[in-house]
Write an enzyme that holds these catalytic residues in place. Structure first.
Site, PDB file in Angstrom:
ATOM      1  N   ILE A 128      -8.689   7.473 -20.773  1.00 33.85           N
ATOM      2  CA  ILE A 128      -8.182   6.014 -21.131  1.00 33.85           C
ATOM      3  C   ILE A 128      -9.304   4.867 -20.690  1.00 33.85           C
ATOM      4  O   ILE A 128      -9.817   4.929 -19.499  1.00 33.85           O
ATOM      5  CB  ILE A 128      -6.892   5.709 -20.480  1.00 33.85           C
ATOM      6  CG1 ILE A 128      -5.758   6.797 -20.576  1.00 33.85           C
ATOM      7  CG2 ILE A 128      -6.210   4.687 -20.981  1.00 33.85           C
ATOM      8  CD1 ILE A 128      -5.517   7.409 -22.061  1.00 33.85           C
ATOM      9  N   ASN A 165       2.182   4.531 -10.496  1.00 35.70           N
ATOM     10  CA  ASN A 165       1.139   4.573 -11.162  1.00 35.70           C
ATOM     11  C   ASN A 165      -0.240   4.560 -10.243  1.00 35.70           C
ATOM     12  O   ASN A 165      -1.319   4.853 -10.790  1.00 35.70           O
ATOM     13  CB  ASN A 165       1.140   3.366 -12.108  1.00 35.70           C
ATOM     14  CG  ASN A 165      -0.196   3.155 -12.657  1.00 35.70           C
ATOM     15  OD1 ASN A 165      -0.742   3.481 -13.606  1.00 35.70           O
ATOM     16  ND2 ASN A 165      -0.960   1.966 -12.203  1.00 35.70           N
ATOM     17  N   TYR A 184      -8.578  15.101  -7.032  1.00 33.42           N
ATOM     18  CA  TYR A 184      -7.851  14.496  -8.109  1.00 33.42           C
ATOM     19  C   TYR A 184      -6.892  15.353  -8.693  1.00 33.42           C
ATOM     20  O   TYR A 184      -5.700  15.270  -8.912  1.00 33.42           O
ATOM     21  CB  TYR A 184      -8.861  13.816  -8.967  1.00 33.42           C
ATOM     22  CG  TYR A 184      -8.163  12.867  -9.939  1.00 33.42           C
ATOM     23  CD1 TYR A 184      -7.638  11.604  -9.516  1.00 33.42           C
ATOM     24  CD2 TYR A 184      -7.999  13.152 -11.584  1.00 33.42           C
ATOM     25  CE1 TYR A 184      -7.089  10.808 -10.515  1.00 33.42           C
ATOM     26  CE2 TYR A 184      -7.596  12.339 -12.297  1.00 33.42           C
ATOM     27  CZ  TYR A 184      -6.975  11.169 -11.869  1.00 33.42           C
ATOM     28  OH  TYR A 184      -6.430  10.345 -12.990  1.00 33.42           O
ATOM     29  N   ALA A 240      -5.696  18.305  -8.002  1.00 34.55           N
ATOM     30  CA  ALA A 240      -5.048  19.033  -7.106  1.00 34.55           C
ATOM     31  C   ALA A 240      -3.563  17.811  -6.826  1.00 34.55           C
ATOM     32  O   ALA A 240      -2.236  18.243  -7.000  1.00 34.55           O
ATOM     33  CB  ALA A 240      -5.296  19.230  -5.711  1.00 34.55           C
ATOM     34  N   SER A 241      -3.873  16.668  -6.665  1.00 40.52           N
ATOM     35  CA  SER A 241      -3.079  15.491  -6.600  1.00 40.52           C
ATOM     36  C   SER A 241      -2.175  15.450  -7.944  1.00 40.52           C
ATOM     37  O   SER A 241      -0.770  15.318  -7.614  1.00 40.52           O
ATOM     38  CB  SER A 241      -3.762  14.142  -5.940  1.00 40.52           C
ATOM     39  OG  SER A 241      -4.438  13.793  -7.247  1.00 40.52           O
ATOM     40  N   LYS A 242      -2.821  15.274  -8.969  1.00 38.01           N
ATOM     41  CA  LYS A 242      -2.046  15.248 -10.037  1.00 38.01           C
ATOM     42  C   LYS A 242      -1.258  16.359 -10.623  1.00 38.01           C
ATOM     43  O   LYS A 242      -0.003  16.166 -11.195  1.00 38.01           O
ATOM     44  CB  LYS A 242      -3.043  14.827 -11.279  1.00 38.01           C
ATOM     45  CG  LYS A 242      -3.710  13.649 -11.068  1.00 38.01           C
ATOM     46  CD  LYS A 242      -2.898  12.389 -10.945  1.00 38.01           C
ATOM     47  CE  LYS A 242      -3.428  11.082 -10.929  1.00 38.01           C
ATOM     48  NZ  LYS A 242      -2.662   9.839 -10.891  1.00 38.01           N
ATOM     49  N   SER A 253      -2.071  13.285 -14.941  1.00 36.88           N
ATOM     50  CA  SER A 253      -3.178  13.070 -15.567  1.00 36.88           C
ATOM     51  C   SER A 253      -3.567  14.476 -16.316  1.00 36.88           C
ATOM     52  O   SER A 253      -3.017  15.624 -15.743  1.00 36.88           O
ATOM     53  CB  SER A 253      -4.339  12.851 -14.516  1.00 36.88           C
ATOM     54  OG  SER A 253      -5.739  13.287 -15.293  1.00 36.88           O
ATOM     55  N   ASN A 285       0.829  -1.076  -0.143  1.00 41.25           N
ATOM     56  CA  ASN A 285      -0.100  -0.100   0.052  1.00 41.25           C
ATOM     57  C   ASN A 285       0.960   1.244  -0.036  1.00 41.25           C
ATOM     58  O   ASN A 285       1.584   1.537   0.921  1.00 41.25           O
ATOM     59  CB  ASN A 285      -0.717   0.111   1.255  1.00 41.25           C
ATOM     60  CG  ASN A 285      -1.813   1.064   1.230  1.00 41.25           C
ATOM     61  OD1 ASN A 285      -1.669   2.074   0.519  1.00 41.25           O
ATOM     62  ND2 ASN A 285      -2.863   0.893   2.057  1.00 41.25           N
ATOM     63  N   VAL A 286       0.818   2.051  -0.973  1.00 43.95           N
ATOM     64  CA  VAL A 286       1.999   2.955  -1.248  1.00 43.95           C
ATOM     65  C   VAL A 286       1.681   4.243  -0.139  1.00 43.95           C
ATOM     66  O   VAL A 286       2.639   4.876   0.084  1.00 43.95           O
ATOM     67  CB  VAL A 286       1.730   3.554  -2.716  1.00 43.95           C
ATOM     68  CG1 VAL A 286       2.362   2.718  -3.665  1.00 43.95           C
ATOM     69  CG2 VAL A 286       0.480   4.240  -3.052  1.00 43.95           C
TER      70      VAL A 286
HETATM   71  P1  NAP Z   1      -7.398   1.459 -12.024  1.00 45.49           P
HETATM   72  O1  NAP Z   1      -7.962   0.607 -13.020  1.00 45.49           O
HETATM   73  O2  NAP Z   1      -8.354   1.977 -10.891  1.00 45.49           O
HETATM   74  O3  NAP Z   1      -6.225   0.720 -11.348  1.00 45.49           O
HETATM   75  C1  NAP Z   1      -5.557   1.411 -10.120  1.00 45.49           C
HETATM   76  C2  NAP Z   1      -4.655   0.326  -9.722  1.00 45.49           C
HETATM   77  O4  NAP Z   1      -4.040   1.036  -8.650  1.00 45.49           O
HETATM   78  C3  NAP Z   1      -5.396  -0.622  -8.926  1.00 45.49           C
HETATM   79  O5  NAP Z   1      -4.723  -2.016  -9.260  1.00 45.49           O
HETATM   80  C4  NAP Z   1      -5.404  -0.498  -7.516  1.00 45.49           C
HETATM   81  O6  NAP Z   1      -5.452  -1.535  -6.575  1.00 45.49           O
HETATM   82  C5  NAP Z   1      -4.258   0.180  -7.255  1.00 45.49           C
HETATM   83  N1  NAP Z   1      -4.028   1.138  -5.944  1.00 45.49           N
HETATM   84  C6  NAP Z   1      -5.129   1.717  -5.477  1.00 45.49           C
HETATM   85  N2  NAP Z   1      -4.636   2.138  -4.172  1.00 45.49           N
HETATM   86  C7  NAP Z   1      -3.514   1.737  -4.159  1.00 45.49           C
HETATM   87  C8  NAP Z   1      -2.585   1.864  -3.099  1.00 45.49           C
HETATM   88  N3  NAP Z   1      -2.956   2.567  -1.977  1.00 45.49           N
HETATM   89  N4  NAP Z   1      -1.547   1.244  -3.186  1.00 45.49           N
HETATM   90  C9  NAP Z   1      -0.984   0.640  -4.218  1.00 45.49           C
HETATM   91  N5  NAP Z   1      -1.967   0.264  -5.184  1.00 45.49           N
HETATM   92  C10 NAP Z   1      -3.187   0.933  -5.029  1.00 45.49           C
HETATM   93  O7  NAP Z   1      -6.921   2.838 -12.491  1.00 45.49           O
HETATM   94  P2  NAP Z   1      -6.237   3.079 -14.041  1.00 45.49           P
HETATM   95  O8  NAP Z   1      -7.380   3.723 -14.636  1.00 45.49           O
HETATM   96  O9  NAP Z   1      -5.421   2.128 -14.480  1.00 45.49           O
HETATM   97  O10 NAP Z   1      -5.121   4.670 -13.456  1.00 45.49           O
HETATM   98  C11 NAP Z   1      -3.996   4.274 -13.380  1.00 45.49           C
HETATM   99  C12 NAP Z   1      -3.244   5.586 -13.189  1.00 45.49           C
HETATM  100  O11 NAP Z   1      -3.362   6.237 -14.140  1.00 45.49           O
HETATM  101  C13 NAP Z   1      -3.682   6.379 -12.003  1.00 45.49           C
HETATM  102  O12 NAP Z   1      -2.668   6.890 -11.531  1.00 45.49           O
HETATM  103  C14 NAP Z   1      -4.889   7.253 -12.615  1.00 45.49           C
HETATM  104  O13 NAP Z   1      -4.897   8.405 -11.815  1.00 45.49           O
HETATM  105  C15 NAP Z   1      -4.150   7.471 -14.057  1.00 45.49           C
HETATM  106  N6  NAP Z   1      -5.119   8.082 -14.850  1.00 45.49           N
HETATM  107  C16 NAP Z   1      -5.944   7.276 -15.609  1.00 45.49           C
HETATM  108  C17 NAP Z   1      -6.630   7.845 -16.435  1.00 45.49           C
HETATM  109  C18 NAP Z   1      -7.910   6.957 -17.062  1.00 45.49           C
HETATM  110  O14 NAP Z   1      -8.698   7.552 -17.907  1.00 45.49           O
HETATM  111  N7  NAP Z   1      -8.057   5.769 -16.657  1.00 45.49           N
HETATM  112  C19 NAP Z   1      -6.602   8.988 -16.943  1.00 45.49           C
HETATM  113  C20 NAP Z   1      -5.436   9.941 -16.271  1.00 45.49           C
HETATM  114  C21 NAP Z   1      -4.496   9.298 -15.256  1.00 45.49           C
HETATM  115  P3  NAP Z   1      -7.092  -2.197  -6.402  1.00 45.49           P
HETATM  116  O15 NAP Z   1      -7.316  -3.260  -7.748  1.00 45.49           O
HETATM  117  O16 NAP Z   1      -6.767  -3.284  -5.002  1.00 45.49           O
HETATM  118  O17 NAP Z   1      -7.961  -1.187  -5.910  1.00 45.49           O
END
Ligand code: NAP
Length: 246
Positions: free
Chosen positions: A187, A89, A154, A156-158, A141, A62-63
């Site tokens: 995405i 990520n 979100y 602010a974090s990014k 993001s 857990n990061v």
């Molecule tokens: P996702 O499908 O929700 O996957 C996120 C992963 O992060 C999941 O495997 C989750 O684990 C894990 N996670 C959550 N909290 C964590 C923690 N505290 N420690 C370690 N792992 C943790 O999201 P995604 O769409 O692939 O997004 C990946 C990254 O891309 C994120 O940073 C997101 O903000 C960024 N992003 C995504 C998009 C988009 O359109 N999808 C756009 C811009 C940026 P669990 O399965 O256990 O929950």
């Protein structure tokens, strides 16, 4: 093979974009560390990768917990001796209009998305400093660049990740470590599957390439930054959004 003999840690890599980044790196010869908050899904993804003939291992973490991150980095270094690439990520959303946003939802998003990047980078960079090389890639993001109603936490974090990325780039350039961010747009993953069809259609109207991005679109940018093709690039943000934020 662009990443032969490289050890790459990808956080939040059991599924979604993180998993795809790990697969893209593994296909280029890297040994990938699948690390997710969920131990079972981390192990399952690593096992699937090994079955495909990739070099992969899993260490759940857990990061947000600095002690778990310390343990993660120590275990990787004990077993594999180096960490050459880190992809921060792991990320979550808890969307709401500011007026309705709870303090818990603000804290949760900032803690996973921003403090998680701090915890992992600070701990992993020590061995990179000794090795005088390393690549940090942070998944930001497009929302951290242009903002979005209903995503103040979100966004602010990014945006914080982008500032962090540039500061690290300046602080560690003399040690041969690069730090860059990738800012994905819209995405197709579980994160965006939560959106209604109407909301998705509205977003797509503003994407000149007129499609959602794929996790591979993001992984390709990460692969470039992780490879020696990007050795002279640091402190940058690569936007992967189909032209949304032009
Ligand atoms: P996702 O499908 O929700 O996957 C996120 C992963 O992060 C999941 O495997 C989750 O684990 C894990 N996670 C959550 N909290 C964590 C923690 N505290 N420690 C370690 N792992 C943790 O999201 P995604 O769409 O692939 O997004 C990946 C990254 O891309 C994120 O940073 C997101 O903000 C960024 N992003 C995504 C998009 C988009 O359109 N999808 C756009 C811009 C940026 P669990 O399965 O256990 O929950």
């Amino acid at each position: 093979m662009r990443l032969n003999n490289q050890v790459a840690l990808i956080t939040g890599s059991a599924r979604g974009i993180g998993r795809e980044i790990a697969e893209a790196f593994a296909q280029e010869g890297a040994l990938v560390i699948i690390s997710d908050v969920n131990a079972e899904s981390s192990a399952k993804t690593a096992q699937e990768f090994v079955q495909k003939g990739y070099k992969a291992d899993s260490f759940p973490c857990n990061v947000t917990k600095s002690a778990e991150v310390e343990d993660l980095i120590n275990k990787i270094l004990d077993k594999y001796k180096s960490i050459d690439i880190v992809v921060n990520n792991a990320g979550i959303t808890k969307d709401n209009l500011l007026i309705r946003m709870s303090e818990e939802d603000w804290d949760a998003v900032i803690t996973v998305n921003l403090k998680g990047v701090f915890n992992v980078t600070k701990t992993a960079i020590r061995s990179m400093m000794k090795a005088r090389k390393g690549k940090i890639i942070n998944i930001a993001s497009i929302i951290g660049v242009i903002g979005n109603a209903g995503q103040a936490n979100y966004s602010a974090s990014k945006a914080g990740i982008i500032g962090f990325t540039k500061s690290i780039a300046k602080e560690f350039a003399s040690r041969g470590i690069t730090s860059n961010a990738v800012a994905p747009g819209f995405i197709k993953t579980d994160m965006t599957d939560k959106l209604s069809e109407k909301a998705s259609e509205e977003i797509l109207k503003n994407v000149p390439l007129a499609r959602m991005g794929t996790p591979r679109d993001v992984a390709n940018a990460c692969l470039f930054l992780a490879s020696d093709m990007a050795d002279y690039i640091t402190g940058q943000v690569i936007i992967v959004d189909g032209g949304m934020a032009m």
